[in-house]
Scaffold this active site. Sequence first.
Site, PDB file in Angstrom:
ATOM      1  N   ASP A 139      56.170  36.321  30.114  1.00  0.00           N
ATOM      2  CA  ASP A 139      56.496  35.292  29.114  1.00  0.00           C
ATOM      3  C   ASP A 139      58.009  35.118  29.014  1.00  0.00           C
ATOM      4  O   ASP A 139      58.525  33.993  28.921  1.00  0.00           O
ATOM      5  CB  ASP A 139      55.865  35.616  27.751  1.00  0.00           C
ATOM      6  CG  ASP A 139      55.940  37.094  27.387  1.00  0.00           C
ATOM      7  OD1 ASP A 139      56.285  37.914  28.254  1.00  0.00           O
ATOM      8  OD2 ASP A 139      55.655  37.431  26.221  1.00  0.00           O
TER       9      ASP A 139
ATOM     10  N   ASP B 242      55.613  27.213  40.329  1.00  0.00           N
ATOM     11  CA  ASP B 242      55.535  25.780  40.007  1.00  0.00           C
ATOM     12  C   ASP B 242      56.570  25.404  38.959  1.00  0.00           C
ATOM     13  O   ASP B 242      57.193  24.345  39.033  1.00  0.00           O
ATOM     14  CB  ASP B 242      54.133  25.399  39.524  1.00  0.00           C
ATOM     15  CG  ASP B 242      53.260  24.941  40.683  1.00  0.00           C
ATOM     16  OD1 ASP B 242      53.599  25.284  41.838  1.00  0.00           O
ATOM     17  OD2 ASP B 242      52.259  24.238  40.448  1.00  0.00           O
TER      18      ASP B 242
ATOM     19  N   LYS C   6      53.142  42.113  32.941  1.00  0.00           N
ATOM     20  CA  LYS C   6      52.812  42.071  31.512  1.00  0.00           C
ATOM     21  C   LYS C   6      52.439  43.499  31.117  1.00  0.00           C
ATOM     22  O   LYS C   6      51.351  43.783  30.612  1.00  0.00           O
ATOM     23  CB  LYS C   6      51.655  41.074  31.300  1.00  0.00           C
ATOM     24  CG  LYS C   6      51.391  40.681  29.872  1.00  0.00           C
ATOM     25  CD  LYS C   6      52.462  39.811  29.257  1.00  0.00           C
ATOM     26  CE  LYS C   6      52.122  39.562  27.789  1.00  0.00           C
ATOM     27  NZ  LYS C   6      53.253  39.066  27.000  1.00  0.00           N
TER      28      LYS C   6
ATOM     29  N   TYR D  36      42.711  36.239  41.155  1.00  0.00           N
ATOM     30  CA  TYR D  36      41.976  35.178  41.864  1.00  0.00           C
ATOM     31  C   TYR D  36      40.898  35.756  42.784  1.00  0.00           C
ATOM     32  O   TYR D  36      40.024  35.037  43.253  1.00  0.00           O
ATOM     33  CB  TYR D  36      42.928  34.293  42.676  1.00  0.00           C
ATOM     34  CG  TYR D  36      43.906  33.503  41.833  1.00  0.00           C
ATOM     35  CD1 TYR D  36      43.678  33.273  40.475  1.00  0.00           C
ATOM     36  CD2 TYR D  36      45.061  32.974  42.379  1.00  0.00           C
ATOM     37  CE1 TYR D  36      44.568  32.558  39.699  1.00  0.00           C
ATOM     38  CE2 TYR D  36      45.962  32.253  41.608  1.00  0.00           C
ATOM     39  CZ  TYR D  36      45.711  32.057  40.268  1.00  0.00           C
ATOM     40  OH  TYR D  36      46.601  31.350  39.500  1.00  0.00           O
TER      41      TYR D  36
ATOM     42  N   ASP E  66      52.034  32.253  40.771  1.00  0.00           N
ATOM     43  CA  ASP E  66      51.543  30.875  40.889  1.00  0.00           C
ATOM     44  C   ASP E  66      52.196  30.002  39.822  1.00  0.00           C
ATOM     45  O   ASP E  66      52.767  28.937  40.090  1.00  0.00           O
ATOM     46  CB  ASP E  66      50.012  30.906  40.702  1.00  0.00           C
ATOM     47  CG  ASP E  66      49.360  29.575  41.033  1.00  0.00           C
ATOM     48  OD1 ASP E  66      50.073  28.660  41.492  1.00  0.00           O
ATOM     49  OD2 ASP E  66      48.136  29.453  40.834  1.00  0.00           O
TER      50      ASP E  66
END
Length: 357
Positions: A225, A253, A193, A142, A249
């Site tokens: 994943d 959620d 990852k 970000y 993030d």
Amino acid sequence: MSEFDISIMPGDGIGPEIMEQALGVLDKIAKKFSHKFNYKTVYIGGCSIDKFGKPITDETIATVLSTDALLFSSVGGEKWDNLAQDMRPEAGLLAIRKAILGYANLRPIKIFPSMESFSTLKPEVISGIDMIIVRELVSGIYFGEPKGVVSLPDGTRKGFNTMAYKDYEIERIAKIAFDLAQKRGKKVTSVDKANVLDVSTLWRDVVSEVHKDYSDVELEFMYVDNAAMQLVRNPSQFDVILAGNLFGDILSDEASMITGSLGMLPSAAIGGDVGMFEPVHGSAPDIAGKGIANPIGQIITTAMMLRYGLNLETEAEAVEKAVADTLKAGYRTADIFRESNKKVSTAQMGEAIIERI
Ligand code: NAD
């Protein structure tokens, strides 16, 4: 007796209604445990625009930085939606986050026994969930440079961002995760990852290095994943999940929905000069002023502030137990109401919790 200065930001929409209940909780804690809490009310977001003509002022930032913690509600609403980006309520939220520089976002995911039916997952899958997600908040993709959208000579357009972490940024967030794990279930799952991304290779190296100082904590690595899958398959396997900004993030959620009740989730940004504590939900303008908002998210957020902002563990536990007892006794605001429960207003829910502290 201990004395603390706390910035209180009631905010927009349902903010002032639920903050009133949180303050009632703090007053009760002060009385019961002989503390002194000095409240400094600050305005950020829509309420600041109405009062001072902009979403945050330098004085507000200075006040917050002079206190021990910031208890935040939420900002935003239709009234301010058509203003320029830098004049909108969210600009105030971003500015205070930037000023505080809290690099660790904590999102606890815990399900109250009497609330299991609100999850979309089966009761046997969610039973006993008690995890916390530690998300890096001020770096990663970000914020990484270079980024942008460019037109290429062949007429195509290219959009790109950079996922970058410096070793010290990984080290400090990993320490927070391991410190938390030491006080909890003694397990950290670090999400990355690393099978594809170079930045994840560094992430793993640094996390492994930090782990050497925490021999009592188990460390496992998990690809993001797989982590997304495991969260719905067997969420109770997790204690502390450590992740970078983007992965954290998304996973936070996903995990929050396991509880099924948006009005009951807390969060915190720590690591900076002042800890910032806010519920996960927004200002819920659709129900503002009706006295029906669920104050539990704000109240559990207050417990988080006691624990992580003021280092008052016993007091935090007293608040959490009072919330659990109140739910067990059947008290429910409209958003979590089911037949056979006692339907209560925002204020009545607050009072029932305060009574049980
Ligand atoms: P929201 O979280 O405010 O509301 C989503 C839904 O959940 C609504 O139906 C609302 O009534 C309900 N809800 C939320 N909190 C509740 C509570 N405590 N009790 C009962 N019901 C509750 O999200 P939204 O509708 O997308 O956004 C509304 C405003 O809030 C927007 O202006 C948005 O920008 C802002 N917002 C602010 C923050 C923040 O301050 N950190 C976060 C998210 C959204």
